[in-house]
Scaffold this motif. Structure first.
Motif, PDB file in Angstrom:
ATOM      1  N   GLU A 183     -13.872 -16.076  -0.586  1.00  0.00           N
ATOM      2  CA  GLU A 183     -14.044 -15.938  -2.030  1.00  0.00           C
ATOM      3  C   GLU A 183     -12.892 -16.609  -2.762  1.00  0.00           C
ATOM      4  N   ILE A 184     -13.235 -17.418  -3.769  1.00  0.00           N
ATOM      5  CA  ILE A 184     -12.231 -18.046  -4.620  1.00  0.00           C
ATOM      6  C   ILE A 184     -11.725 -16.977  -5.585  1.00  0.00           C
ATOM      7  N   ILE A 185     -10.402 -16.748  -5.603  1.00  0.00           N
ATOM      8  CA  ILE A 185      -9.855 -15.695  -6.461  1.00  0.00           C
ATOM      9  C   ILE A 185      -8.978 -16.231  -7.586  1.00  0.00           C
ATOM     10  N   GLN A 186      -8.572 -17.505  -7.506  1.00  0.00           N
ATOM     11  CA  GLN A 186      -7.763 -18.099  -8.569  1.00  0.00           C
ATOM     12  C   GLN A 186      -7.892 -19.611  -8.488  1.00  0.00           C
ATOM     13  N   VAL A 187      -7.940 -20.263  -9.659  1.00  0.00           N
ATOM     14  CA  VAL A 187      -8.020 -21.721  -9.718  1.00  0.00           C
ATOM     15  C   VAL A 187      -6.986 -22.216 -10.707  1.00  0.00           C
ATOM     16  N   GLU A 188      -6.196 -23.198 -10.276  1.00  0.00           N
ATOM     17  CA  GLU A 188      -5.240 -23.871 -11.145  1.00  0.00           C
ATOM     18  C   GLU A 188      -5.554 -25.359 -11.100  1.00  0.00           C
ATOM     19  N   ALA A 189      -4.794 -26.157 -11.828  1.00  0.00           N
ATOM     20  CA  ALA A 189      -5.092 -27.587 -11.940  1.00  0.00           C
ATOM     21  C   ALA A 189      -5.112 -28.293 -10.585  1.00  0.00           C
ATOM     22  N   ASP A 190      -4.171 -27.972  -9.705  1.00  0.00           N
ATOM     23  CA  ASP A 190      -4.052 -28.711  -8.447  1.00  0.00           C
ATOM     24  C   ASP A 190      -4.229 -27.859  -7.201  1.00  0.00           C
ATOM     25  N   LYS A 191      -4.584 -26.585  -7.376  1.00  0.00           N
ATOM     26  CA  LYS A 191      -4.747 -25.715  -6.212  1.00  0.00           C
ATOM     27  C   LYS A 191      -5.655 -24.543  -6.556  1.00  0.00           C
ATOM     28  N   PHE A 192      -6.065 -23.854  -5.520  1.00  0.00           N
ATOM     29  CA  PHE A 192      -6.872 -22.650  -5.698  1.00  0.00           C
ATOM     30  C   PHE A 192      -6.440 -21.640  -4.649  1.00  0.00           C
ATOM     31  N   SER A 193      -6.759 -20.380  -4.895  1.00  0.00           N
ATOM     32  CA  SER A 193      -6.470 -19.323  -3.926  1.00  0.00           C
ATOM     33  C   SER A 193      -7.782 -18.778  -3.404  1.00  0.00           C
ATOM     34  N   ILE A 194      -7.789 -18.497  -2.117  1.00  0.00           N
ATOM     35  CA  ILE A 194      -8.994 -18.007  -1.456  1.00  0.00           C
ATOM     36  C   ILE A 194      -8.667 -16.706  -0.726  1.00  0.00           C
ATOM     37  N   ARG A 195      -9.583 -15.750  -0.829  1.00  0.00           N
ATOM     38  CA  ARG A 195      -9.460 -14.498  -0.077  1.00  0.00           C
ATOM     39  C   ARG A 195     -10.442 -14.567   1.084  1.00  0.00           C
ATOM     40  N   THR A 196      -9.936 -14.304   2.274  1.00  0.00           N
ATOM     41  CA  THR A 196     -10.742 -14.310   3.482  1.00  0.00           C
ATOM     42  C   THR A 196     -10.770 -12.899   4.038  1.00  0.00           C
ATOM     43  N   THR A 197     -11.960 -12.377   4.261  1.00  0.00           N
ATOM     44  CA  THR A 197     -12.110 -11.043   4.840  1.00  0.00           C
ATOM     45  C   THR A 197     -12.921 -11.170   6.122  1.00  0.00           C
ATOM     46  N   VAL A 198     -12.322 -10.739   7.227  1.00  0.00           N
ATOM     47  CA  VAL A 198     -12.983 -10.752   8.527  1.00  0.00           C
ATOM     48  C   VAL A 198     -13.160  -9.302   8.953  1.00  0.00           C
ATOM     49  N   ALA A 199     -14.389  -8.925   9.271  1.00  0.00           N
ATOM     50  CA  ALA A 199     -14.661  -7.549   9.695  1.00  0.00           C
ATOM     51  C   ALA A 199     -15.567  -7.584  10.919  1.00  0.00           C
ATOM     52  N   PHE A 200     -15.049  -7.105  12.045  1.00  0.00           N
ATOM     53  CA  PHE A 200     -15.848  -6.986  13.259  1.00  0.00           C
ATOM     54  C   PHE A 200     -16.256  -5.542  13.445  1.00  0.00           C
ATOM     55  N   ASP A 201     -17.423  -5.336  14.053  1.00  0.00           N
ATOM     56  CA  ASP A 201     -17.938  -3.989  14.287  1.00  0.00           C
ATOM     57  C   ASP A 201     -16.863  -3.104  14.910  1.00  0.00           C
ATOM     58  N   GLY A 202     -16.658  -1.934  14.308  1.00  0.00           N
ATOM     59  CA  GLY A 202     -15.729  -0.958  14.861  1.00  0.00           C
ATOM     60  C   GLY A 202     -14.267  -1.230  14.576  1.00  0.00           C
ATOM     61  N   GLN A 203     -13.951  -2.235  13.766  1.00  0.00           N
ATOM     62  CA  GLN A 203     -12.557  -2.555  13.463  1.00  0.00           C
ATOM     63  C   GLN A 203     -12.337  -2.569  11.959  1.00  0.00           C
ATOM     64  N   GLU A 204     -11.108  -2.316  11.552  1.00  0.00           N
ATOM     65  CA  GLU A 204     -10.747  -2.405  10.141  1.00  0.00           C
ATOM     66  C   GLU A 204     -10.833  -3.862   9.691  1.00  0.00           C
ATOM     67  N   PRO A 205     -11.305  -4.114   8.469  1.00  0.00           N
ATOM     68  CA  PRO A 205     -11.343  -5.498   7.969  1.00  0.00           C
ATOM     69  C   PRO A 205      -9.936  -6.089   7.887  1.00  0.00           C
ATOM     70  N   ASN A 206      -9.838  -7.367   8.170  1.00  0.00           N
ATOM     71  CA  ASN A 206      -8.586  -8.101   8.059  1.00  0.00           C
ATOM     72  C   ASN A 206      -8.719  -9.002   6.838  1.00  0.00           C
ATOM     73  N   VAL A 207      -7.847  -8.810   5.837  1.00  0.00           N
ATOM     74  CA  VAL A 207      -7.914  -9.565   4.590  1.00  0.00           C
ATOM     75  C   VAL A 207      -6.680 -10.453   4.486  1.00  0.00           C
ATOM     76  N   LYS A 208      -6.921 -11.711   4.128  1.00  0.00           N
ATOM     77  CA  LYS A 208      -5.837 -12.682   4.000  1.00  0.00           C
ATOM     78  C   LYS A 208      -6.081 -13.498   2.736  1.00  0.00           C
ATOM     79  N   GLU A 209      -5.024 -13.743   1.958  1.00  0.00           N
ATOM     80  CA  GLU A 209      -5.125 -14.600   0.778  1.00  0.00           C
ATOM     81  C   GLU A 209      -4.191 -15.780   0.966  1.00  0.00           C
ATOM     82  N   GLU A 210      -4.670 -16.971   0.591  1.00  0.00           N
ATOM     83  CA  GLU A 210      -3.837 -18.160   0.728  1.00  0.00           C
ATOM     84  C   GLU A 210      -4.182 -19.188  -0.330  1.00  0.00           C
ATOM     85  N   GLU A 211      -3.193 -20.027  -0.660  1.00  0.00           N
ATOM     86  CA  GLU A 211      -3.408 -21.132  -1.583  1.00  0.00           C
ATOM     87  C   GLU A 211      -3.828 -22.358  -0.804  1.00  0.00           C
TER      88      GLU A 211
END
Length: 159
Positions: free
Chosen positions: A46-74
């Motif tokens: 998911e795109i969570i922020q957009v600037e003129a030369d970059k954007f930030s993306i949130r990545t959520t990985v969830a496997f059965d029986g495990q807590e979701p792993n969330v990472k945000e990066e530019e």
């Protein structure tokens, strides 16, 4: 888990739509196989922020029986191709080293350009399509110390 983040990097680094919009999202059904064992899950981008030369993306990985792993990066805007470029890849698939294929995933059937690569100890296949992040399907196979590992991600939509 590091192989899952390699999958994420491949999905985001492959051509996507230019001028990302906050809230743009893609969800993939993911299957991870290691030898005879398999685990299913989801990958959400998911795109969570957009600037003129970059954007930030949130990545959520969830496997059965495990807590979701969330990472945000530019990411730099160069990580995105515009829709015209995606159209050109699909229309000139053989010229970019791919093969035209129709692929059926949970979100429906899509005309794609399947691009295969071998390198860095893995064989990957990406089905470039007219969907957010330009990936209808992704597959990676590699040998690990625990045996053959296969990751498959199929575009499910934006929910």
């Amino acid at each position: 888990m590091k192989f899952v983040f390699a999958l994420i990097a491949a999905l985001v680094a492959a051509p996507g739509f230019a001028a990302p919009v906050v809230g743009e999202k893609a969800v993939f059904d993911v299957e991870l196989k290691l030898g005879a064992n398999a685990v299913n899950g989801t990958l959400a981008l998911e795109i969570i922020q957009v600037e003129a030369d970059k954007f930030s993306i949130r990545t959520t990985v969830a496997f059965d029986g495990q807590e979701p792993n969330v990472k945000e990066e530019e990411r730099g805007m160069a990580d995105y191709a515009d829709p015209v470029q995606v159209e050109q890849i699909i229309a000139n698939c053989a010229a970019v080293g791919g093969s035209p294929e129709k692929v059926t995933v949970p979100a429906g059937e899509f005309d794609t350009c399947k691009i295969s690569q071998v390198g860095e100890g893995a064989a990957t296949e990406v089905w470039v399509a007219r969907v957010p992040f330009a990936n209808a399907q992704y597959r990676e196979v590699r040998m690990t110390e625990n045996g053959m590992m296969e990751i498959t991600a199929k575009y499910r939509g934006d929910k």
